[in-house]
Structures are given as C-alpha cells and as structure tokens.
Design an enzyme around this catalytic site. Sequence first.
Site, PDB file in Angstrom:
ATOM      1  N   ASP A   1      69.196  39.261 100.541  1.00 62.16           N
ATOM      2  CA  ASP A   1      69.001  40.704 100.402  1.00 62.16           C
ATOM      3  C   ASP A   1      69.783  41.379 101.550  1.00 62.16           C
ATOM      4  O   ASP A   1      70.150  40.701 102.523  1.00 62.16           O
ATOM      5  CB  ASP A   1      67.491  40.966 100.504  1.00 62.16           C
ATOM      6  CG  ASP A   1      67.142  42.419 100.657  1.00 62.16           C
ATOM      7  OD1 ASP A   1      67.589  43.216  99.826  1.00 62.16           O
ATOM      8  OD2 ASP A   1      66.421  42.760 101.625  1.00 62.16           O
TER       9      ASP A   1
ATOM     10  N   ASP B   1      69.376  45.236 103.109  1.00 64.33           N
ATOM     11  CA  ASP B   1      68.635  46.079 104.059  1.00 64.33           C
ATOM     12  C   ASP B   1      67.343  45.409 104.513  1.00 64.33           C
ATOM     13  O   ASP B   1      66.526  44.971 103.696  1.00 64.33           O
ATOM     14  CB  ASP B   1      68.295  47.433 103.414  1.00 64.33           C
ATOM     15  CG  ASP B   1      69.535  48.280 103.239  1.00 64.33           C
ATOM     16  OD1 ASP B   1      69.962  48.918 104.206  1.00 64.33           O
ATOM     17  OD2 ASP B   1      70.099  48.266 102.123  1.00 64.33           O
TER      18      ASP B   1
ATOM     19  N   ASP C   1      63.218  41.122 102.153  1.00 61.99           N
ATOM     20  CA  ASP C   1      62.108  41.753 102.882  1.00 61.99           C
ATOM     21  C   ASP C   1      61.289  42.722 102.057  1.00 61.99           C
ATOM     22  O   ASP C   1      60.261  43.201 102.516  1.00 61.99           O
ATOM     23  CB  ASP C   1      62.674  42.542 104.073  1.00 61.99           C
ATOM     24  CG  ASP C   1      63.366  43.814 103.622  1.00 61.99           C
ATOM     25  OD1 ASP C   1      64.167  43.746 102.654  1.00 61.99           O
ATOM     26  OD2 ASP C   1      63.102  44.884 104.200  1.00 61.99           O
TER      27      ASP C   1
HETATM   28  O1  LIG Z   1      67.615  45.521  98.255  1.00 61.15           O
HETATM   29  P1  LIG Z   1      68.010  46.071  99.591  1.00 61.15           P
HETATM   30  O2  LIG Z   1      69.387  45.663 100.013  1.00 61.15           O
HETATM   31  O3  LIG Z   1      66.982  45.763 100.643  1.00 61.15           O
HETATM   32  O4  LIG Z   1      68.029  47.651  99.375  1.00 61.15           O
HETATM   33  C1  LIG Z   1      66.820  48.376  99.235  1.00 61.15           C
HETATM   34  C2  LIG Z   1      67.048  49.795  99.666  1.00 61.15           C
HETATM   35  O5  LIG Z   1      67.620  49.691 100.971  1.00 61.15           O
HETATM   36  C3  LIG Z   1      68.070  50.892 101.592  1.00 61.15           C
HETATM   37  O6  LIG Z   1      66.954  51.618 102.032  1.00 61.15           O
HETATM   38  C4  LIG Z   1      66.228  50.957 103.047  1.00 61.15           C
HETATM   39  O7  LIG Z   1      67.053  50.794 104.213  1.00 61.15           O
HETATM   40  C5  LIG Z   1      67.492  52.043 104.826  1.00 61.15           C
HETATM   41  C6  LIG Z   1      68.439  51.702 105.955  1.00 61.15           C
HETATM   42  O8  LIG Z   1      67.864  50.849 106.891  1.00 61.15           O
HETATM   43  C7  LIG Z   1      66.257  52.822 105.275  1.00 61.15           C
HETATM   44  O9  LIG Z   1      66.655  54.071 105.844  1.00 61.15           O
HETATM   45  C8  LIG Z   1      65.339  53.070 104.069  1.00 61.15           C
HETATM   46  O10 LIG Z   1      64.137  53.702 104.493  1.00 61.15           O
HETATM   47  C9  LIG Z   1      64.973  51.760 103.379  1.00 61.15           C
HETATM   48  O11 LIG Z   1      64.232  51.978 102.198  1.00 61.15           O
HETATM   49  C10 LIG Z   1      68.969  51.666 100.671  1.00 61.15           C
HETATM   50  O12 LIG Z   1      69.322  52.888 101.287  1.00 61.15           O
HETATM   51  C11 LIG Z   1      68.333  51.881  99.321  1.00 61.15           C
HETATM   52  O13 LIG Z   1      69.243  52.528  98.458  1.00 61.15           O
HETATM   53  C12 LIG Z   1      68.016  50.504  98.742  1.00 61.15           C
HETATM   54  O14 LIG Z   1      67.450  50.639  97.453  1.00 61.15           O
END
Ligand SMILES: O=P(O)(O)OC[C@H]1O[C@H](O[C@H]2O[C@H](CO)[C@@H](O)[C@H](O)[C@H]2O)[C@H](O)[C@@H](O)[C@@H]1O
Length: 362
Positions: free
Chosen positions: A108, A110, A294
């Site tokens: 993954d 983020d 995560d």
């Molecule tokens: O599947 P992932 O790669 O984990 O993506 C899930 C979402 O991640 C991002 O949002 C998350 O991370 C951001 C940066 O650290 C944070 O600001 C936010 O609060 C988190 O939810 C991304 O911006 C989303 O579009 C993804 O869906």
Amino acid sequence: MTNQDVVVSEMGIAAGAALPGPSPALLACRGAAAGAMSLRYLDLAAAAARSAGCTWADAMRASSPTRSRAAADVDEFTAWMRKHPSALGKFDQIASASKGKKIVMFLDYDGTLSPIVADPDTAYMSDAMRAAVRDVAKHFPTAIVSGRCRDKVRNFVGLSELYYAGSHGMDIKGPSSNPESVLCQPASEFLPVIDEVYKALVEKTKSTPGAKVENNKFCLSVHFRCVDEKRWNALAEQVKAVIKDYPKLKLTQGRKVLEIRPSIMWDKGKALEFLLESLGFANCSDVLPVYIGDDRTDEDAFKVLRKRGQGIGILVSKCPKETNASYSLQDPSEVMDFLLRLVEWKRKSSSPPPPPKIRPRV
Ligand SMILES: O=P(O)(O)OC[C@H]1O[C@H](O[C@H]2O[C@H](CO)[C@@H](O)[C@H](O)[C@H]2O)[C@H](O)[C@@H](O)[C@@H]1O
C-alpha cells in the site's frame, strides 16, 4: 428506495447499489474475479458507533482514531500484539514460511511507504524507502496497491519496474518497460460520472474550511483531516447530498477521508488476485503473497489471503485495530526495516556457499 436510504441503511457508510452491467474491461478482468462476492470490509468501530444511535461525525471519529499509543490501554495493546505479532520480531517465521515459494510483494502507499501528512499532495516517500522498494523488486515481483490515482502514486514512487494498482485496485498496469504488460480497468464506464461528481463535490464542500476533494480517476476522496471536528457531520451531509443522485456509487471511509467509489465487486483484494493470476500464480501452492497496508481498504486484500490460506498480511498500525492481517508493523520506518531485512535474507539464501578454505602447505 432512494440512494440516500441505501447510504444510511447499509452501514451508514457504504451504499451498495445495483451493479452496473459488465463493461468489456470488466469482462476482460474477470479472470481473477469469477464468482466473486463482495469483499467489503466491515467497519466494526464505525458500525458500533452507528448502532449506538450516533451521528456520522461519531462514525468518522471512530474510524479515524487520534488516540496516541501512550494513551491507549497497555493491556489491550499487548493482547493485540500477541494476536498480530511484529513482522520484524517474527521475521524468521516469515522467512521459513517462504522456503521453496516465490514471494510476491504487495505494498500500500499512504501510511505504509509514506508517513501520513496533512496535505495529500505532499505525501512523499523518502529516498531510502524508494531504494528499499527498488531492491525488493529486484528479487520479487512487486506491486503498489493504492487508493490514489495510478499516475499520481506512480509519480510518488518513481519506479518503472513495478506493477501499479491505483484507485483501490480499479486501475492496474504492469511495468512500463514491458509493452505487453497487463492493463485492467474494471470501472472504466464510471469515468464520466466520477468526473461529474468530483465537480459537484468541489462546489458543495467549498464552504467547509479545510475540506479537500481529491480526484483519484475511478474514485474520489473527500479529506477531513484539516476540518474542524465540529464540522465533520455537516461535511458528511454535504457529501451525501451530492451522491444521493448516484445510486451506482458508494461511500466508504479511510483515515480521515470519505471515499466515493463505483459499487462494483472490485477492491484491493480483487486486484491482488488479478495480479497473482497475471503473474501465472493463480492456482499455485508455491507462491507466497506478502501484503503490507495500513487502512481498512487493505483489509479486502488481507481477507483474500486468509481465504486462500496462503500468504502473509501485515497491518501497519501503532494501535490495536480489528484486522484480518496476521502480523503488524508500527509505521513506515518499520516497513522499510522489514523490506531491507527481506532483501538481505534473500541475498544470503541465494548466494552460493563460500568455497572451502585451502590450508597453505607448510
Ligand atoms: O491506499 P492508500 O495508498 O493508503 O491511499 C488511501 C488514501 O491515501 C491518501 O490519504 C491518506 O493520506 C494522506 C497523506 O498522508 C492524508 O492526508 C489523508 O488524511 C489520508 O486519508 C490519499 O490522499 C487518498 O486519496 C487515498 O484514498
């Protein structure tokens, strides 16, 4: 029944609306998804909040814990760690499970490869992490599976030799160096709708300070990390007001983010299965998929591994969470340590034994 009813009645979060007819792309991608059933992750915390008659803001709070490890109940954490031990602490166990098997690595983005930050546009991964992922990919087929749009996560990671599954697995592409590499876009017919809803959400939520709408191509994210908690409920109402006219979209939650997605039976778990099949490991017993993530969307992949009785799910979390993963790591820096250890172990186990020392004649 209106779509609004669907949103509220089905978990209060996920609107499971009628499935669209299969697109040619979906048919093309169905290999791994034949007989698929919905693998939607049940959000226990949010469900509990709602069944207790709580508001959307309560559910949003429940699914976005801010409690620090120090404040968490130590006994609870210890018990949880017993059920989901550290993948670093149990590295030897993981290494021996992979004996005679081909590891396929799923990562993954983020919160796994990059630390969570307030601005999603600046969630960069470190050069050290990039080097670790590059090394891993030299030894094992490696895929990045993200909620983000594929191009964006590809730019963040910056490695052309990997597989990328963006939009929660709804946009899969193999390494760009391979002209015959796979492409799977099971939600392509939703592109115009997603674009329309993106514009509507930007307009609707502009009155909520701190709200940010992110276009992830086949899905959308409405971030509330920078929104005052008192406004969370109102923001959720704004989002629901927009998507109520779109019965083929569903609303789910991630880490301080509301996600709007096509209601198709496709998720990160399906992406994992599709990629294993594309790599020729569909019904193999000599493959060991390792998935590190995560967020709750990663649970779909952990569930697939459990169901297959094959592979290793590792949840990245500092606090106890309901999960289908077997192991845990605390944060991206531990993820990097794990990747480096895996590479070192692979190098050692595949290098030939040193030649016997020849004793000099005297
Ligand atoms: O599947 P992932 O790669 O984990 O993506 C899930 C979402 O991640 C991002 O949002 C998350 O991370 C951001 C940066 O650290 C944070 O600001 C936010 O609060 C988190 O939810 C991304 O911006 C989303 O579009 C993804 O869906």
